[in-house]
Design a protein around this motif. Structure first.
Motif, short mmCIF file in Angstrom:
data_model
loop_
_atom_site.label_atom_id
_atom_site.label_comp_id
_atom_site.label_asym_id
_atom_site.label_seq_id
_atom_site.Cartn_x
_atom_site.Cartn_y
_atom_site.Cartn_z
N GLY A 1 69.32 35.41 47.61
CA GLY A 1 68.45 34.86 48.64
C GLY A 1 68.85 33.44 48.96
N TYR A 2 68.00 32.75 49.73
CA TYR A 2 68.23 31.36 50.07
C TYR A 2 67.26 30.48 49.30
CZ TYR A 2 63.98 31.38 52.90
OH TYR A 2 62.68 31.46 53.30
N GLY A 3 67.55 29.20 49.24
CA GLY A 3 66.64 28.25 48.63
C GLY A 3 66.42 27.07 49.57
N VAL A 4 65.39 26.29 49.30
CA VAL A 4 65.12 25.06 50.05
C VAL A 4 65.04 23.93 49.04
CG1 VAL A 4 63.61 23.86 51.65
CG2 VAL A 4 63.84 26.35 51.80
N ALA A 5 65.75 22.84 49.32
CA ALA A 5 65.77 21.70 48.41
C ALA A 5 66.01 20.43 49.21
CB ALA A 5 66.86 21.86 47.35
N ASN A 6 65.62 19.30 48.64
CA ASN A 6 65.84 18.00 49.29
C ASN A 6 67.01 17.24 48.70
OD1 ASN A 6 62.78 18.62 49.51
ND2 ASN A 6 63.18 17.14 51.15
N MET A 7 67.50 17.70 47.57
CA MET A 7 68.59 17.01 46.90
C MET A 7 69.88 17.77 47.12
SD MET A 7 68.98 14.20 45.07
CE MET A 7 67.31 13.89 44.50
N ARG A 8 70.82 17.17 47.85
CA ARG A 8 72.11 17.81 48.12
C ARG A 8 73.19 17.08 47.33
NH1 ARG A 8 75.40 17.83 53.78
NH2 ARG A 8 74.60 15.70 53.72
N PRO A 9 73.66 17.68 46.22
CA PRO A 9 74.63 16.98 45.37
C PRO A 9 76.01 16.91 46.02
CG PRO A 9 74.26 19.21 44.57
CD PRO A 9 73.29 19.00 45.70
N LEU A 10 76.82 15.97 45.54
CA LEU A 10 78.19 15.88 46.04
C LEU A 10 78.98 17.12 45.69
CD1 LEU A 10 79.07 12.16 45.17
CD2 LEU A 10 78.40 13.10 47.38
N ASN A 11 78.75 17.64 44.50
CA ASN A 11 79.41 18.87 44.07
C ASN A 11 78.52 20.04 44.46
OD1 ASN A 11 80.52 21.07 42.77
ND2 ASN A 11 80.71 20.06 40.79
N THR A 12 78.95 20.83 45.45
CA THR A 12 78.10 21.90 45.97
C THR A 12 78.38 23.24 45.31
OG1 THR A 12 79.65 22.23 47.80
CG2 THR A 12 77.77 20.77 48.19
N LEU A 13 78.89 23.22 44.08
CA LEU A 13 79.06 24.45 43.32
C LEU A 13 77.79 24.74 42.52
CD1 LEU A 13 82.69 24.06 41.88
CD2 LEU A 13 81.96 25.37 43.89
N SER A 14 77.49 26.01 42.35
CA SER A 14 76.38 26.41 41.48
C SER A 14 76.78 26.19 40.03
CB SER A 14 76.03 27.88 41.72
OG SER A 14 77.11 28.70 41.28
N PRO A 15 75.84 26.23 39.09
CA PRO A 15 76.19 26.04 37.69
C PRO A 15 77.22 27.04 37.17
CG PRO A 15 73.84 25.75 37.96
CD PRO A 15 74.36 26.24 39.28
N ASP A 16 77.30 28.24 37.77
CA ASP A 16 78.32 29.21 37.33
C ASP A 16 79.58 29.16 38.19
OD1 ASP A 16 77.15 30.29 39.57
OD2 ASP A 16 76.84 32.29 38.73
N GLY A 17 79.74 28.07 38.95
CA GLY A 17 81.01 27.82 39.62
C GLY A 17 81.19 28.43 40.99
N ILE B 1 60.79 6.13 30.49
CA ILE B 1 61.06 6.49 31.87
C ILE B 1 61.00 8.01 32.03
CG2 ILE B 1 62.70 6.38 33.78
CD1 ILE B 1 61.56 3.67 32.95
N GLY B 2 60.20 8.46 32.99
CA GLY B 2 60.16 9.88 33.33
C GLY B 2 61.01 10.14 34.56
N CYS B 3 61.44 11.38 34.72
CA CYS B 3 62.23 11.74 35.90
C CYS B 3 61.92 13.18 36.29
CB CYS B 3 63.72 11.59 35.62
SG CYS B 3 64.77 11.73 37.09
N LEU B 4 61.85 13.42 37.58
CA LEU B 4 61.57 14.75 38.09
C LEU B 4 62.69 15.71 37.70
CD1 LEU B 4 59.33 16.09 39.85
CD2 LEU B 4 60.86 15.78 41.80
N THR B 5 62.31 16.88 37.19
CA THR B 5 63.31 17.82 36.69
C THR B 5 64.29 18.27 37.76
OG1 THR B 5 61.77 19.65 37.12
CG2 THR B 5 61.79 18.73 34.90
N THR B 6 63.88 18.27 39.03
CA THR B 6 64.73 18.81 40.08
C THR B 6 65.96 17.96 40.35
OG1 THR B 6 63.30 17.76 41.72
CG2 THR B 6 62.90 20.07 41.24
N PHE B 7 65.91 16.67 40.00
CA PHE B 7 67.12 15.87 40.22
C PHE B 7 67.50 15.02 39.00
CE2 PHE B 7 63.74 13.27 42.32
CZ PHE B 7 63.79 12.14 41.52
#
Length: 306
Positions: A240-256, A100-106
């Motif tokens: 800056g800003y980003g554009v994405a289609n995946m909005r996670p439940l946890n809206t913290l960045s990886p560095d918190g 099974i492959g999966c897109l890296t973005t999600f």
């Protein structure tokens, strides 16, 4: 005289031949390096050929005979997997291997939980997972290197079937306290002067940039990254800003640090997340079960926000 070798030994040999080192192969098949070395030595002794040239500084490289042997071993393992599929169909039991492959973005949001729940329900299925960008996933599907891919409906050819799972609109990702953070919707025109952190992946970047290009606009691309986790951290830290289609439940960045997700206005179509598969008249019991599980998982689990 009958040959004395096992499919497991061939599996270890193929893993080393494809990875180029025993250490990497050991990680892939979750077997200790000494066991893999012993299996390869047994194959060489059984067939009376040298499969690898040992190089202390550069790992292993296949001999000319080893390359021929690798192709035949891959074919034999593929035939053995097909026997599992036939047995599963005859017994009406879900079993056998799935790649099974999966897109890296999600992938990090969806794949571990989905795989865990699927394997709990179907313990006789063995899954190998691959995280790749869209272009790589489509190529792997067409080459038969994976059985299915969790991905978006971007540039999917007629040779690939696509089972839709969820519609995902585009969001503008902003750092907390940004001047646009309180809006109900953000239009592309409002972003042109803002620095953009572009998720620079094949097919994905063209999709995100089309939100501006189709309106005759040019975004101010300040940074590019192929890592969505890096994009989130860059945005959260005010680059800056980003554009994405995946909005996670946890809206913290990886560095918190907190992130704000605002729906993007304009005519950018939502992406469809789904399961991409090679077009085929017959699907194995395991593949049908996986697609069904994906539908149920998306409908029941709360790993992302629609």
């Amino acid at each position: 005289m009958p040959l004395r070798f096992t499919l497991r030994q061939l599996e270890y040999f193929v893993a080393v031949g494809e990875a180029g080192s025993i250490a990497k192969a050991s990680e892939q098949v979750n077997v200790s390096p000494p066991s893999i070395s012993a299996s390869i030595a047994q194959l060489e002794a059984e067939f009376g050929i040298e499969l690898f040239v040992r190089k202390h500084s550069h790992g292993l490289s296949l001999t000319a005979g080893g390359r021929v042997f690798l192709k035949e071993a891959q074919r034999l393992l593929s035939d053995a997997d097909a026997l599992h599929d036939v047995a599963g169909d005859i017994s009406d039991k879900v079993r056998g291997p799935l790649s099974i492959g999966c897109l890296t973005t999600f992938a990090q949001l969806v794949l571990p939980s989905l795989r865990r729940s699927f394997e709990n329900q179907h313990p006789d299925v063995r899954i190998r997972q691959f995280e790749r960008n869209q272009g790589q996933l489509l190529e792997m599907l067409l080459r038969g290197e994976i059985d299915a891919a969790l991905t978006y409906d971007l540039e999917v050819s007629q040779d690939i079937a696509f089972e839709p799972l969820m519609q995902l609109p585009a969001y503008v990702m902003l750092p907390e306290g940004h001047r646009l953070g309180g809006r109900d919707v953000v239009m592309p025109e409002e972003l042109c002067e803002e620095p953009m952190i572009l998720l620079d992946l094949p097919h994905s970047r063209e999709y995100f940039l089309s939100a501006f290009r189709d309106k005759g606009l040019r975004p101010n691309i300040a940074e590019r990254t192929s890592d969505i986790a890096m994009m989130r951290s860059m945005v959260a830290n005010g680059f800056g800003y980003g554009v994405a289609n995946m909005r996670p439940l946890n809206t913290l960045s990886p560095d918190g640090k907190p992130l704000v997700f605002i729906p993007m206005g304009g005519d950018l179509r939502p992406l469809i997340m789904g399961v991409a598969l090679p077009n085929a008249e017959h699907r194995t019991q395991a593949m049908d079960a996986f697609v069904k599980h994906c539908r149920n998982f998306v409908g029941e689990q709360g790993v992302i926000r629609k």
